[in-house]
Design an enzyme around this catalytic site. Structure first.
Site, mmCIF file in Angstrom:
data_model
loop_
_atom_site.group_PDB
_atom_site.id
_atom_site.type_symbol
_atom_site.label_atom_id
_atom_site.label_comp_id
_atom_site.label_asym_id
_atom_site.label_seq_id
_atom_site.Cartn_x
_atom_site.Cartn_y
_atom_site.Cartn_z
ATOM 1 N N CYS A 85 0.837 -1.204 0.000
ATOM 2 C CA CYS A 85 0.000 0.000 0.000
ATOM 3 C C CYS A 85 0.876 1.260 0.000
ATOM 4 O O CYS A 85 1.517 1.558 -0.997
ATOM 5 C CB CYS A 85 -0.970 -0.029 1.188
ATOM 6 S SG CYS A 85 -2.307 1.178 1.060
ATOM 7 N N HIS A 174 -3.505 -5.176 0.634
ATOM 8 C CA HIS A 174 -2.973 -5.648 1.917
ATOM 9 C C HIS A 174 -3.010 -7.170 1.984
ATOM 10 O O HIS A 174 -4.029 -7.762 2.382
ATOM 11 C CB HIS A 174 -3.784 -5.052 3.076
ATOM 12 C CG HIS A 174 -3.564 -3.599 3.284
ATOM 13 N ND1 HIS A 174 -2.572 -3.099 4.100
ATOM 14 C CD2 HIS A 174 -4.190 -2.524 2.752
ATOM 15 C CE1 HIS A 174 -2.602 -1.781 4.079
ATOM 16 N NE2 HIS A 174 -3.577 -1.393 3.269
ATOM 17 N N GLU A 176 -1.613 -9.024 4.060
ATOM 18 C CA GLU A 176 -1.509 -9.506 5.437
ATOM 19 C C GLU A 176 -2.852 -9.735 6.108
ATOM 20 O O GLU A 176 -2.938 -10.439 7.124
ATOM 21 C CB GLU A 176 -0.676 -8.529 6.289
ATOM 22 C CG GLU A 176 -1.342 -7.207 6.637
ATOM 23 C CD GLU A 176 -1.180 -6.140 5.560
ATOM 24 O OE1 GLU A 176 -1.369 -4.953 5.884
ATOM 25 O OE2 GLU A 176 -0.878 -6.497 4.410
ATOM 26 N N ASP A 232 1.360 -16.217 29.735
ATOM 27 C CA ASP A 232 2.707 -15.700 29.513
ATOM 28 C C ASP A 232 3.677 -16.105 30.613
ATOM 29 O O ASP A 232 4.748 -16.653 30.336
ATOM 30 C CB ASP A 232 2.668 -14.164 29.400
ATOM 31 C CG ASP A 232 1.673 -13.694 28.357
ATOM 32 O OD1 ASP A 232 1.359 -14.480 27.449
ATOM 33 O OD2 ASP A 232 1.202 -12.550 28.464
ATOM 34 N N LYS A 371 1.524 -13.583 21.194
ATOM 35 C CA LYS A 371 0.777 -14.504 22.046
ATOM 36 C C LYS A 371 0.580 -15.880 21.411
ATOM 37 O O LYS A 371 0.711 -16.904 22.094
ATOM 38 C CB LYS A 371 -0.582 -13.891 22.391
ATOM 39 C CG LYS A 371 -1.476 -14.752 23.253
ATOM 40 C CD LYS A 371 -1.037 -14.765 24.711
ATOM 41 C CE LYS A 371 -1.429 -13.476 25.383
ATOM 42 N NZ LYS A 371 -1.169 -13.519 26.846
#
Length: 516
Positions: A85, A174, A176, A232, A371
């Protein structure tokens, strides 16, 4: 993980909403990626020895004054580059092409057609026509010198271009985002066919390198792990235990700001199931004391972060003068806490909330992971699903879900409301479909209500439920009306001091998942 980060794919951030998504998509195909600012110098890029560079999208026009640019010497380094982009428009403008304000913008799902007159590495084996996600008003009208247009749309004659000799490519869409058909294939073709990047970022390599680095950093010293029981810190504890064994002692600090049954669940899992040394400290009075009179969210986080450290420092004599502290800091924590790469969104208690002076060396084995990568590593280490798929819970706990001063009474009110949310979501079979679902107590606001024919003037509770893959972006969950109704009815009926429930339908961005 230093060795497997030696030749990263650099994602240059031009203020894009999806810069973090690009980085994740690259990692999903087993290539390490790192986000860097657009003002990075050619010398800094060269020092990182990148395998490839991806220029992100951005909100500006490349032709407007003050628009972010790139050190043009980077183009002379011979590193393969993909522009997305804004990044594609910047490549075109800087390398002899042309970008103009188009009469019609392209937003949302758009049909694209491959050019049959040119060979395309990025579109290799893809259909002649497919749909992609666009978000731009400017248009590339002429490809860079030496590059060939490889696709077009109804309003853009250069929707993509490639220069196979210089290994430079640009796509106006895009790839992604999941809305773009074959987006993963486009990125993979750039990485493995055009740039020829090796696949070295795997769960095994991450664990192997992390264990090696932890052992090198820790040596023979004793280690404390700040264990919250969340994903985590649990994965961090398992990883460090893999590296140093009995040198590790996990410490669970009961701040008084935990969810219902949290303390018992943590003790049962780590003491009984994993046989890891665990100390539980009830420091609730200490935390409520430092939070007295504090309403500002940043001040709360910093007060909690510093108090955590002081609690651990007080424990050092009990753990043979441990001098190393393990934390479950993730890459999104670092990004959102504000770095040269990104503006500060909020200080995470384990990053921006740490005191300037402390007597521990920090070990953060997950600092470079998202994550979803943490969960994959945890699964490889043998952690059960009940830990890996627990909903994320902020380090400062309920303190950042109470808008206003944090008191023991308000914490208990929110804890009861939050338990009702968890019970009703579980009963509806929605637990695994949601990234997070929780209650927020707006303690500093009162609303008028009527209960039992009497006027009430109590606090509202906000219900928050979102879907996400990595917490960098999130969408509000479309919960069934009957679930919303049961949650609202039970909270108002069972939780004293609450007379109204509202549902937050804000996505991230523009909001954040947490309210503070």
């Amino acid at each position: 993980m230093k060795e497997i980060r030696t030749s990263p794919v650099l994602v240059v951030d031009f203020g894009a909403q999806y810069a973090q998504v690009i980085a994740r998509r690259v990692r999903e195909v087993h290539v390490y990626s790192e986000i860097v600012p657009h003002d990075i110098s050619a010398e800094e890029v060269k020092a990182k020895n990148p395998a490839a560079i991806i220029l992100s999208g951005g909100p500006k026009s490349v032709n407007e004054d003050g628009a972010p640019s790139l050190d043009e010497r980077i183009y002379d380094l011979g590193v393969p580059i993909l522009g997305i982009c804004y990044g594609a428009q910047l490549l075109a403008r800087d390398l002899g092409g042309e970008v103009v304000r188009n009469g019609v913008g392209e937003y949302g799902r758009t049909g694209i057609r491959r050019s049959l007159a040119s060979t395309s590495t990025l579109f290799s084996s893809l259909p002649t026509e497919f749909s992609v996600w666009m978000s731009h008003f400017d248009a590339i009208t002429q490809a860079p010198v030496g590059a060939t247009p490889t696709s077009s749309t109804a309003v853009s004659k250069v929707a993509s271009f490639e220069d196979a000799v210089k290994k430079i490519a640009g796509v106006q869409f895009h790839p992604e985002v999941t809305h773009s058909e074959f987006g993963k294939e486009v990125l993979s073709n750039f990485l493995f066919e055009l740039a020829q990047v090796p696949k070295v970022w795997t769960n095994y390599s991450i664990i192997e390198e992390a264990v090696k680095e932890v052992r090198a950093q820790v040596g023979e010293r004793k280690v404390i792990c700040a264990l919250s029981g969340g994903v985590d810190s649990s994965v961090a504890a398992a990883l460090v235990h893999e590296a140093v064994g009995d040198q590790l002692t996990c410490v669970f600090v009961d701040t008084g700001l935990m969810r219902q049954g949290e303390v018992e669940a943590v003790e049962r899992t780590f003491r009984d199931q994993f046989s890891i040394k665990l100390i539980t400290v009830d420091a609730s009075d200490r935390f409520f004391s430092v939070l007295r009179g504090v309403e500002d969210p940043e001040a709360k986080r910093k007060a909690i972060g510093e108090t955590f450290i002081r609690v651990f420092e007080d424990l050092k004599p009990e753990i043979e003068d441990a001098s190393v502290l393990v934390q479950g800091t993730l890459y999104p924590d670092v990004i959102e806490s504000g770095t040269k790469t990104a503006a500060k969104i909020k200080s995470h208690h384990n990053v921006g909330g740490l005191p300037d002076v402390m007597s521990f060396d920090l070990v953060e084995p997950l600092r470079w992971l998202f994550k979803d990568e943490v969960r994959s590593v945890g699964s490889e280490l043998g952690l059960p699903d009940e830990i890996l798929w627990r909903q994320p819970f902020p380090g400062p706990g309920l303190a950042v879900r109470i808008l206003g001063e944090v008191t023991p009474e308000r914490a208990e009110t929110l804890r009861k409301a939050d338990l009702i949310v968890a019970e009703e979501i579980y009963k509806a079979g929605l637990t695994k479909t949601l990234w997070q679902s929780f209650a927020v107590l707006v303690a500093k606001v009162k609303t008028v209500g009527v209960m039992g024919d009497e006027r009430t003037y109590d606090s509202p509770v906000i219900l928050r439920a979102v879907t996400s893959e990595d917490a960098m972006t999130a969408d509000w969950a479309r919960l069934p009306y009957e679930v919303l109704e049961s949650i609202s009815r039970r909270i108002v009926a069972e939780v004293r001091g609450v007379n109204r429930v509202a549902y937050d339908i804000t996505s991230k961005p523009p909001g954040t998942i947490e309210w503070e």
